[in-house]
Design a protein around this motif. Structure first.
Motif, PDB file in Angstrom:
ATOM      1  N   TYR A 100       0.837  -1.194   0.000  1.00  0.00           N
ATOM      2  CA  TYR A 100       0.000   0.000   0.000  1.00  0.00           C
ATOM      3  C   TYR A 100       0.878   1.253   0.000  1.00  0.00           C
ATOM      4  N   GLN A 101       0.305   2.364  -0.463  1.00  0.00           N
ATOM      5  CA  GLN A 101       1.049   3.626  -0.495  1.00  0.00           C
ATOM      6  C   GLN A 101       1.784   3.897   0.818  1.00  0.00           C
ATOM      7  N   ILE A 102       2.991   4.425   0.643  1.00  0.00           N
ATOM      8  CA  ILE A 102       3.789   4.814   1.798  1.00  0.00           C
ATOM      9  C   ILE A 102       3.925   6.330   1.749  1.00  0.00           C
ATOM     10  N   ASN A 103       3.481   6.991   2.820  1.00  0.00           N
ATOM     11  CA  ASN A 103       3.568   8.447   2.821  1.00  0.00           C
ATOM     12  C   ASN A 103       5.020   8.895   2.759  1.00  0.00           C
ATOM     13  N   PRO A 104       5.309   9.909   1.942  1.00  0.00           N
ATOM     14  CA  PRO A 104       6.675  10.413   1.891  1.00  0.00           C
ATOM     15  C   PRO A 104       6.954  11.229   3.146  1.00  0.00           C
ATOM     16  N   LEU A 105       8.198  11.626   3.305  1.00  0.00           N
ATOM     17  CA  LEU A 105       8.491  12.628   4.319  1.00  0.00           C
ATOM     18  C   LEU A 105       7.970  13.953   3.770  1.00  0.00           C
ATOM     19  N   PHE A 106       7.162  14.636   4.566  1.00  0.00           N
ATOM     20  CA  PHE A 106       6.570  15.895   4.100  1.00  0.00           C
ATOM     21  C   PHE A 106       7.564  17.022   4.373  1.00  0.00           C
ATOM     22  N   THR A 107       8.469  17.190   3.395  1.00  0.00           N
ATOM     23  CA  THR A 107       9.529  18.193   3.507  1.00  0.00           C
ATOM     24  C   THR A 107       9.566  19.019   2.228  1.00  0.00           C
ATOM     25  N   PRO A 108      10.180  20.198   2.274  1.00  0.00           N
ATOM     26  CA  PRO A 108      10.268  21.019   1.055  1.00  0.00           C
ATOM     27  C   PRO A 108      10.974  20.312  -0.101  1.00  0.00           C
ATOM     28  N   GLU A 109      11.996  19.529   0.205  1.00  0.00           N
ATOM     29  CA  GLU A 109      12.711  18.862  -0.889  1.00  0.00           C
ATOM     30  C   GLU A 109      11.814  17.828  -1.573  1.00  0.00           C
TER      31      GLU A 109
END
Lengths: 269, 234
Positions: free
Chosen positions: A102-111
């Motif tokens: 299942y989808q894995i949330n990314p790190l929510f960062t500017p990069e």
């Protein structure tokens, strides 16, 4: 007054019968086909308008989006002449292709925001079609953004993408992170929200809330949906997501209730 | 977006990889919990990356990580029921489910068959698990556990026969009819055959084994993961 279409998610041929009946009964205007479909699947033969969607492109991955997968989505979107392609803000692993489930949330960062904007822009150019982006269920708070919702808004604004607000995923996040029901709604660019997703959820033995398409949406999800319909000026579609193996009777109960909630805000056929 | 420098790209790849490993690799999670700076350094990352990573001691993170692994364990447990029973008898940590999810066989797409939908390799975990167990337990060596070999080969073949019964990627057509394998690796007979009708045969005559090959049946010992997907990226 809002004028929205109602649709049902389609994953496999086992759903052909129920979506056809739903169409005949006037309960749906479209099916949202989740690509890639089973080999040689032909949802277009049902004669129901198709909205293209996928959860299989890792739009936030450093590697970018694999051409094999994207070409399958494009082929479907082209055949359906879909008004947009729904994509997820997601990782699927750490390799150049493939998926760990299942989808894995990314790190929510500017990069990773910048990577997402770049990947999605390339996809939009490749599809030659608009893109609407969606979040997956959230269990862990964001680190470099106020929240995943703020990340979504930032990606959409920076890249000029539309948004699918998955009401159930949003409420799951709010429950798991102990946030109010309307958390970050004011941070969303209201005019970019073109679609809502509505589905069931469940509380696990781990005390976390999870996506559960085998369940019907809760009263709270229907109530939130009811309020949101009038909040987004460009809202066009509301997709009911129900597991293919869940009882057909429940499928119709869920759709009938959604139709009652939407009422005369449903677009004329 | 300005094109990433090679250095930035490598750093972001390492961050993405590390964040993924925190979800699936118990050793990485424990190492990070015990000494985050050292765990990051092992992956070429600097301490300030901690600020971007989730709180791995939080109930929310642990629930998500555990849930993802459990989902795979359940799915694979349904395909490899008897195999899992044999593994619990063997009780070798190197063959544990945690060892699988920490392995390159699971984390990369290079040890898998193409997905039946036609997306290519790396999008399902059943074949990953088969190739991992075959390699890790050295089931193609004469010293490999015979009971484990027979069970995992039977259950994986049954799974492949199930795929043949539905619309599938043409690469699966080579499994039509069934698959066979020597009961003892490297010997000609006896050979086990699971047919596409899910009948189990044990064949003791070398000439009959030759006939299997002549009608197109393959030896499961000779099935390898699919080649790398070189389609590139958008």
């Amino acid at each position: 007054m809002a004028s929205v279409r109602i649709g049902a998610r389609w994953d496999e041929a086992g759903q052909d019968d129920r979506v056809s009946k739903a169409r005949e009964r006037g309960l749906i205007d479209y099916i949202e086909v989740n690509y890639p479909t089973a080999y040689d699947a032909d949802p277009y033969a049902l004669g129901i308008p198709v909205l293209a969607h996928t959860s299989s492109n890792p739009t936030c991955s450093v590697h970018g989006v694999n051409r094999t997968l994207a070409s399958m989505v494009k082929a479907g979107a082209d055949k359906a002449d879909s008004p947009w392609v729904g994509e997820h803000l997601t990782w699927l692993g750490a390799s150049e292709y493939g998926s760990l489930g299942y989808q894995i949330n990314p790190l929510f960062t500017p990069e990773f925001r910048d990577l997402a904007v770049d990947n999605l822009t390339r996809l939009r150019d490749y599809y030659d079609r608009k893109i609407a982006i969606e979040l997956s269920p959230i269990y862990v708070g964001a680190t470099a953004y106020e929240s995943e919702m703020h990340f979504l808004a930032d990606v959409a604004t920076a890249g000029d993408f539309d948004i699918i607000l998955d009401v159930t995923h949003w409420q799951i996040a709010n429950l798991n992170l102990e946030r109010p029901e309307d958390y970050a709604l004011d941070a969303m660019p209201a005019d970019r929200i073109v679609e809502l997703h509505v589905a069931g959820m469940r509380k696990g033995s781990d005390e976390m809330w999870h996506d559960a398409h085998e369940n019907l949406p809760s009263d709270e999800v229907y109530a939130v949906t009811d309020r949101l319909v009038d909040a987004f000026p460009n809202l066009n579609a509301i997709t009911f997501e129900h597991h293919p193996n869940a009882p057909e009777s429940d499928f119709f109960v869920g759709l009938e209730r959604l139709n009652e909630v939407i009422g005369d805000r449903r677009a004329a056929a | 977006m300005t094109a990433l420098t090679a250095e930035t790209r490598d750093r972001l790849l390492a961050i993405q990889d590390f964040a993924i490993r925190l979800m699936f690799c118990e050793r990485t999670l424990e190492a990070y919990r015990d000494n985050p700076d050292a765990a990051l350094s092992e992956r070429g990352l600097t301490p300030e990356i901690k600020a971007q990573l989730p709180d791995v001691t939080s109930p929310q993170f642990l629930a998500e990580a555990r849930g993802r692994r459990l989902l795979h364990e359940r799915t694979l447990g349904q395909v490899f029921q008897h195999t899992m029973q044999v593994l619990s008898e063997i009780n070798d940590p190197a063959l544990s489910f945690d060892a699988f999810t920490a392995s390159d066989h699971f984390l990369t797409p290079y040890y898998a068959l193409p997905h039946p939908t036609g997306t290519g390799p790396g999008y399902e975990a059943v074949s990953k698990y088969f190739f991992w167990l075959r390699d890790t337990a050295q089931l193609r060596a004469p010293t490999g556990n015979a009971k484990l070999r027979d069970n995992v080969y039977l259950e994986f073949t049954a799974h492949l026969m199930g795929i043949l019964g539905k619309p599938h990627d043409p690469s699966y057509d080579r499994f039509t009819g069934g698959l066979f394998w020597p009961l003892t690796p490297g010997t000609e007979v006896p050979v086990r055959l699971l047919s596409d009708q899910l009948y189990v045969f044990t064949i003791n005559e070398p000439q009959k084994v030759q006939q299997l090959r002549q009608i197109g049946l393959l030896n499961l010992d000779e099935i390898e993961p699919a080649p790398k997907n070189d389609a590139g990226h958008i």
